[in-house]
Write a protein that holds these residues in place. Structure first.
Motif, PDB file in Angstrom:
ATOM      1  N   UNK A  11       2.229   0.266  -9.697  1.00 10.47           N
ATOM      2  CA  UNK A  11       2.235   1.472  -9.525  1.00 10.47           C
ATOM      3  C   UNK A  11       1.991   2.457 -10.056  1.00 10.47           C
ATOM      4  N   UNK A  12       3.100   3.022 -11.700  1.00  6.02           N
ATOM      5  CA  UNK A  12       3.289   3.922 -12.669  1.00  6.02           C
ATOM      6  C   UNK A  12       1.779   3.703 -12.819  1.00  6.02           C
ATOM      7  N   UNK A  13       1.260   2.234 -13.816  1.00 12.68           N
ATOM      8  CA  UNK A  13       0.826   2.498 -14.368  1.00 12.68           C
ATOM      9  C   UNK A  13      -1.355   2.623 -13.771  1.00 12.68           C
ATOM     10  N   UNK A  14      -1.427   1.959 -12.581  1.00 12.55           N
ATOM     11  CA  UNK A  14      -2.272   2.309 -11.794  1.00 12.55           C
ATOM     12  C   UNK A  14      -2.778   3.931 -11.475  1.00 12.55           C
ATOM     13  N   UNK A  15      -1.429   4.375 -11.112  1.00 13.97           N
ATOM     14  CA  UNK A  15      -1.622   5.580 -10.688  1.00 13.97           C
ATOM     15  C   UNK A  15      -2.096   6.335 -12.146  1.00 13.97           C
ATOM     16  N   UNK A  16      -1.633   6.210 -13.241  1.00 12.27           N
ATOM     17  CA  UNK A  16      -2.350   7.162 -14.363  1.00 12.27           C
ATOM     18  C   UNK A  16      -3.392   6.256 -15.301  1.00 12.27           C
ATOM     19  N   UNK A  17      -4.354   5.810 -14.574  1.00 15.42           N
ATOM     20  CA  UNK A  17      -5.144   4.701 -14.954  1.00 15.42           C
ATOM     21  C   UNK A  17      -6.052   5.282 -15.295  1.00 15.42           C
ATOM     22  N   UNK A  18      -6.501   5.230 -16.873  1.00 12.76           N
ATOM     23  CA  UNK A  18      -7.413   5.978 -17.847  1.00 12.76           C
ATOM     24  C   UNK A  18      -7.856   5.477 -18.821  1.00 12.76           C
ATOM     25  N   UNK A  19      -9.150   5.992 -19.657  1.00 11.78           N
ATOM     26  CA  UNK A  19      -9.184   5.503 -20.825  1.00 11.78           C
ATOM     27  C   UNK A  19      -8.714   4.969 -22.102  1.00 11.78           C
ATOM     28  N   UNK A  20      -8.027   6.913 -21.854  1.00 12.49           N
ATOM     29  CA  UNK A  20      -7.546   7.063 -22.668  1.00 12.49           C
ATOM     30  C   UNK A  20      -5.491   6.187 -23.434  1.00 12.49           C
ATOM     31  N   UNK A  28       0.696  -1.145   0.095  1.00 10.85           N
ATOM     32  CA  UNK A  28       0.190  -0.268   0.321  1.00 10.85           C
ATOM     33  C   UNK A  28       0.694   1.185   0.213  1.00 10.85           C
ATOM     34  N   UNK A  29       2.257   1.270   1.064  1.00 12.70           N
ATOM     35  CA  UNK A  29       2.814   2.267   0.700  1.00 12.70           C
ATOM     36  C   UNK A  29       3.301   2.797  -0.650  1.00 12.70           C
ATOM     37  N   UNK A  30       3.856   1.212  -1.566  1.00  8.83           N
ATOM     38  CA  UNK A  30       4.230   2.083  -2.833  1.00  8.83           C
ATOM     39  C   UNK A  30       3.748   2.265  -3.886  1.00  8.83           C
ATOM     40  N   UNK A  31       2.488   1.665  -3.271  1.00  6.99           N
ATOM     41  CA  UNK A  31       1.299   2.744  -4.324  1.00  6.99           C
ATOM     42  C   UNK A  31       0.979   3.940  -4.094  1.00  6.99           C
ATOM     43  N   UNK A  32       0.915   4.400  -2.835  1.00  6.31           N
ATOM     44  CA  UNK A  32       0.390   5.855  -2.701  1.00  6.31           C
ATOM     45  C   UNK A  32       1.920   6.559  -3.085  1.00  6.31           C
ATOM     46  N   UNK A  33       3.358   6.154  -2.902  1.00  4.16           N
ATOM     47  CA  UNK A  33       4.548   6.665  -3.832  1.00  4.16           C
ATOM     48  C   UNK A  33       4.159   6.966  -4.799  1.00  4.16           C
ATOM     49  N   UNK A  34       3.557   6.111  -5.543  1.00  2.00           N
ATOM     50  CA  UNK A  34       3.402   5.452  -6.867  1.00  2.00           C
ATOM     51  C   UNK A  34       2.227   6.995  -7.368  1.00  2.00           C
ATOM     52  N   UNK A  35       1.115   7.173  -6.657  1.00  2.00           N
ATOM     53  CA  UNK A  35       0.310   8.201  -6.802  1.00  2.00           C
ATOM     54  C   UNK A  35       1.000   9.831  -7.113  1.00  2.00           C
TER      55      UNK A  35
END
Length: 993
Positions: free
Chosen positions: A468-477, A431-438
């Motif tokens: 984490x990078x991909x998850x933070x960017x997630x977009x239908x575009x 979860x900390x990794x996720x927060x860092x990537x956001x």
């Protein structure tokens, strides 16, 4: 006492306070000096960033918008100049190093081994920048890109013909249109997916990740995207030209790949659905090995869709034109393997069957040692270059997990994390990794404000971690190809459990994709990971290959690593800048951002008319008495020859220009055979000039005294053959027409079996005494090469060397040959001080090799006829690629020239080559025939060979001397120098005046 005591305490506290303040001042002074000294990582960079205006995240020098930039270069921060990477030749425009067609054909065809990854060894890797094709443009934004691709970006029309009735792709003006059809869904992918969705829960997020094997142009994956399903498509690089390239140009995830002998580069339990629509994979063969591999990557509860033969064979065997017995056996085999794998067939409709993998294999197999079941013993996630096995992957500890629907799945704790399958990674750490990537991605948005605007559709993370990078960017575009390096912790299974896609890869090798397929590339810690594993240069050149022009790069790493990277980038036509970590300048990790400049294949036709054009002239010995002899007496290269029944003694792709001025060759006759022979020796992009009849016959037929009907028919015939050869008439003025050969014959012929075109089957460079054929020479592997202008071309690496067309000759070996010849010629200058003074105009090298002797002599005062003996390695094409001229010849025969036409003759190793083939005496008498009186000879060979030669020369009115090799008397190779005496008919005496 008390007062006195308090006063002392106060003085003590004051002293301590003063000491602390002074100490802090000293500390901060030293800290500032240290920062400015450059000893702290990144602090000199921080200081420079401060000078630019305070906000380190403002990048005034970088423009991420689409534009055609200039040709600026980035300098190393130290100011040191970096050797620039040159563009590769145009033939590499669509180069896929590990899926090179020529290399593939050297590997076995069983199990599709030849279509798998076969990467070049280190010494064969290209050290140049892959050019974009002429006219390349930024692809359309999604969703328009799903349906339209600019023709210039992938100029291949073959599929528009081959798959016309299946509605795959259509060519319309300057774009390709993709109607959404496929072999099994000619009415469109949407309708087909609707049929699947009636059985499979596609629309509610249960199915998020899909695998399309043998994907074609990936229309299935393209239309699944709007249902929030991301599809990993793959297909081999084969005769279905550029299908994966089309997929990526459309903005659909795809890789070059095949189900062959090696496991797929995906983890176990990765996909919610797998699909095959007439993918030509023999599912029922090899004891079900390919279905077992699909089972490995398919999640429990996942779906396998098989569309096409042999499904519902009873109804379709006649239209499929296959024996019903074969189809019945094939379907039975498939269903037996499915049963073994605990897959249930839940639907069969039309030509489509849907199987579902059980959630719990124990429900169909009573135990792990069930009869007929062989379980795999290897780690199911250890797959890189691992052989595919005929075994069943055991259920994992998280096999019966209930996957959340997407997008909830994206930020939930993945099963592999929950079960502790990733060593050292707790739920809290994840979860900390996720927060860092956001946090990181929010920082990226500040300096690249278009990062998730739709400008970047195809994105790659080269060292993806948990995604984490991909998850933070997630977009239908956009979508992200999450790459987990084989050197890194194996986290790719976690990425798939989040509903993202990715692949294993080793960045010491090229990626399985076409050039220019990603809009943005991100990498965190990648270069530190590969610091001692392979050259940064190779990784960066690969990034350049797969990045689109005007694509962006974001790298995170330690500052010393990024400084090394930035130095290399300075030679790569990228605009780059190093900036601070979002937490400030004292953090040793920095960010390097870059934009690849726009540039395309340069035109080289303009250089053809400049000076230094050397012409190979030929004419027959006929009633036009001594015309070739006059040419050679004037110091002009020429041979006696004719366009008749035998091929010209020149290699393919030899000449930049061919010319006929009233040459009386019947170009329009013999079904265009003579034009086809000119086409063989004319380089792509080269020019053919035809001056005289029948050009502009309407104005000239009376003065030519020929029937206008004959002339009209002759010109029509010529223009029809020119069209067949893909020559464009670019000018017709007076009595002169100029045609240009296309750089890419595929642009005018839709396929190799285009109607009316018969292709030659023989080696186009194997011409000695070979019959001329009425056929079109196929484009060579170097057909679309960009030739450098002369004289730069003379010492550049020739395309045939760069492409490995000369067996056993590397670029290094070629360059060493060049160095040796410069050394040899310098030695010649010492004992023949007039060698390049102008005294010798017409020079011949009788065994020219790569043309090193001629190149070392190069001077406007002379020319060299480079002869490649028919017994020697066929290097004449290399000689022409250097901007030199030459000819094939067998020295057991006389040369096609008049007597006394050469001033100096050179031969290295010639007599050793012909030792057992013909008499030395005959070769030496022929040399005497073509050598002018008082002309010179230089022979290099083994001493025993030259002693035999010298004994014959003693009877030939030559003055000769044997001298040592330039490296000294102990070298067995020696040099024989000679001068032919002056004598004429009727003279009994000789003279050397």
């Amino acid at each position: 006492m008390a007062t006195k005591g308090n006063s002392g305490d106060n003085r003590t506290r004051s002293s301590i306070t003063i000491f602390i303040v002074v100490g802090l001042c000293c500390f901060f002074y030293l800290l500032g000096a240290w920062q400015r000294s450059g000893f702290g990582k990144g602090d000199s960079i921080a200081l420079e960033m401060t000078k630019t205006g305070g906000d380190c995240n403002i990048l005034p020098n970088l423009n991420f918008e689409t534009h055609h930039s200039g040709d600026a270069r980035i300098a190393d921060q130290s100011g040191k100049k970096v050797k620039e990477f040159k563009p590769c030749s145009a033939k590499y425009t669509d180069y896929t190093p590990c899926h090179d067609q020529k290399r593939a054909m050297t590997f076995p065809r069983n199990d599709m081994i030849y279509r798998e990854r076969h990467c070049p060894p280190q010494e064969q890797k290209l050290k140049c920048l892959i050019p974009a094709p002429k006219g390349y443009v930024t692809p359309f934004s999604w969703p328009k890109s799903r349906d339209y691709v600019p023709f210039a970006n992938a100029p291949y029309k073959a599929l528009t013909v081959e798959k016309a009735i299946q509605n795959w792709i259509q060519y319309e003006g300057n774009v390709f249109r993709f109607p959404g059809g496929g072999t099994q869904f000619p009415q469109g992918a949407d309708a087909y997916i609707d049929q699947l969705a009636a059985v499979i829960p596609i629309d509610n997020g249960t199915v998020r990740t899909a695998l399309d094997t043998g994907c074609g142009v990936a229309s299935w994956g393209a239309y699944l995207w709007k249902r929030n399903v991301v599809t990993m498509s793959f297909a081999p690089r084969d005769n279905h030209e550029a299908q994966v390239q089309f997929a990526l140009e459309r903005g659909v995830p795809a890789i070059v790949g095949v189900l062959g002998s090696i496991k797929m580069p995906f983890p176990s339990n990765a996909f919610d659905m797998a699909h095959c629509s007439r993918c030509l994979i023999p599912w029922g063969s090899n004891a079900g090995k390919y279905m077992m591999e699909v089972d490995r990557v398919l999640r429990p509860g996942g779906f396998w869709v098989l569309s096409g033969p042999p499904i519902n064979w009873k109804r379709n065997y006649i239209s499929w034109q296959r024996p019903k017995e074969d189809l019945e056996q094939e379907q039975n085999n498939i269903e037996e393997v499915a049963k073994l794998l605990c897959w249930e067939k839940i639907s069969e409709s039309g030509e489509t069957a849907i199987f579902q993998k059980t959630l719990n294999p124990k429900s169909c197999r009573s135990s792990e040692d069930a009869p007929g079941v062989t379980y795999c013993s290897q780690d199911p996630d250890d797959v890189w270059y691992k052989k595919m096995e005929t075994c069943v992957t055991p259920a994992s500890t998280s096999a019966d997990v209930e996957y959340k629907p997407f997008p909830e799945r994206l930020n939930a704790i993945p099963p592999r994390i929950v079960s502790g399958s990733i060593p050292g990674v707790s739920e809290e750490k994840y979860m900390e990794d996720n927060r860092q990537w956001k946090k990181h991605v929010n920082a990226y948005r500040k300096f690249n404000k278009i990062i998730d605007s739709g400008r970047y559709r195809n994105i790659m993370d080269m060292n993806a971690g948990f995604g984490g990078f991909a998850a933070a960017l997630d977009s239908p575009k956009l979508w992200v190809m999450n790459v987990v390096p084989t050197l890194a912790d194996n986290t790719l299974g976690v990425i798939y459990e989040r509903g993202l896609i990715g692949i294993y890869h080793d960045w010491c090798e090229a990626f399985s994709t076409y050039p220019r397929t990603y809009d943005l590339i991100h990498a965190s810690g990648l270069f530190s990971l590969y610091k001692d594993k392979c050259d940064f240069e190779d990784i960066l050149l690969e990034m350049d290959r797969i990045l689109r022009p005007e694509g962006a790069v974001i790298l995170r790493d330690e500052v010393d690593v990024l400084m090394k990277v930035k130095t290399i980038i300075g030679a790569m036509r990228w605009d780059a800048k190093l900036i601070d970590h979002e937490d400030g300048p004292l953090v040793p990790e920095k960010i390097l951002v870059a934009v690849k400049q726009y540039w395309v294949v340069a035109s080289w036709g303009a250089y053809l008319w400049k000076r230094n054009v050397v012409t190979m002239s030929f004419a027959p010995r006929d009633n036009h008495e001594a015309q070739v002899q006059f040419a050679l007496e004037r110091g002009v290269p020429a041979i006696v020859g004719v366009l008749g029944s035998i091929k010209m003694p020149f290699p393919s792709n030899a000449f930049d220009m061919a010319h006929c001025s009233r040459c009386l060759i019947p170009w329009g006759s013999n079904a265009g055979k003579y034009m086809m022979e000119v086409d063989r020796v004319l380089r792509p992009g080269g020019f053919w000039v035809l001056s005289g009849p029948p050009i502009n016959w309407k104005r000239n037929y009376i003065s030519w005294q020929r029937p206008k009907e004959d002339l009209e028919q002759e010109q029509n015939n010529i223009e029809e053959v020119a069209k067949l050869l893909c020559w464009e008439k670019i000018s017709e003025s007076g009595e002169t027409a100029i045609f240009q050969k296309t750089l890419n014959p595929k642009s005018c012929r839709s396929s190799e079996d285009a109607p009316g075109v018969t292709y030659c089957s023989q080696d186009p460079d194997d011409v000695w005494y070979k019959k001329m054929e009425t056929c079109v020479t196929p484009a060579s592997t170097s057909a679309d090469v960009e030739y450098k202008p002369f004289p730069e071309r003379l010492n550049a690496i020739p395309p045939r060397i760069a492409s490995g067309s000369i067996p056993g000759v590397s670029e290094e070996k070629y360059m060493e040959d060049n160095r040796q010849w410069k050394k040899h010629v310098n030695a010649y200058r010492k004992f023949n001080k007039i060698i390049d003074s102008g005294r010798y105009r017409n020079i011949m090298d009788m065994n020219a090799g790569f043309g090193g002797f001629a190149a070392a002599l190069d001077s406007p005062k002379l020319w060299v006829m480079n002869v490649v003996p028919t017994l020697a390695d066929n290097t004449l094409g290399v000689i022409y690629e250097r901007g030199l001229i030459g000819i094939y010849h067998d020295w057991c025969e006389a040369f096609s020239t008049y007597p006394r036409t050469y001033d100096l003759i050179h031969a290295s190793g010639l007599f050793s080559l012909y030792k057992d083939k013909c008499d030395f005496e005959d070769i030496l008498l022929e040399m005497d025939r073509i050598l002018r009186p008082e002309g010179a000879v230089i022979l290099r060979d083994e001493v025993d060979v030259l002693m035999k030669v010298k004994s014959i020369i003693g009877a030939m009115r030559w003055d000769a001397k044997l001298i040592d090799h330039e490296d000294g008397p102990l070298v067995p190779e020696k040099i024989l120098v000679a001068v032919k005496q002056y004598w004429v008919v009727g003279s009994n005496s000789t003279s050397t005046h």
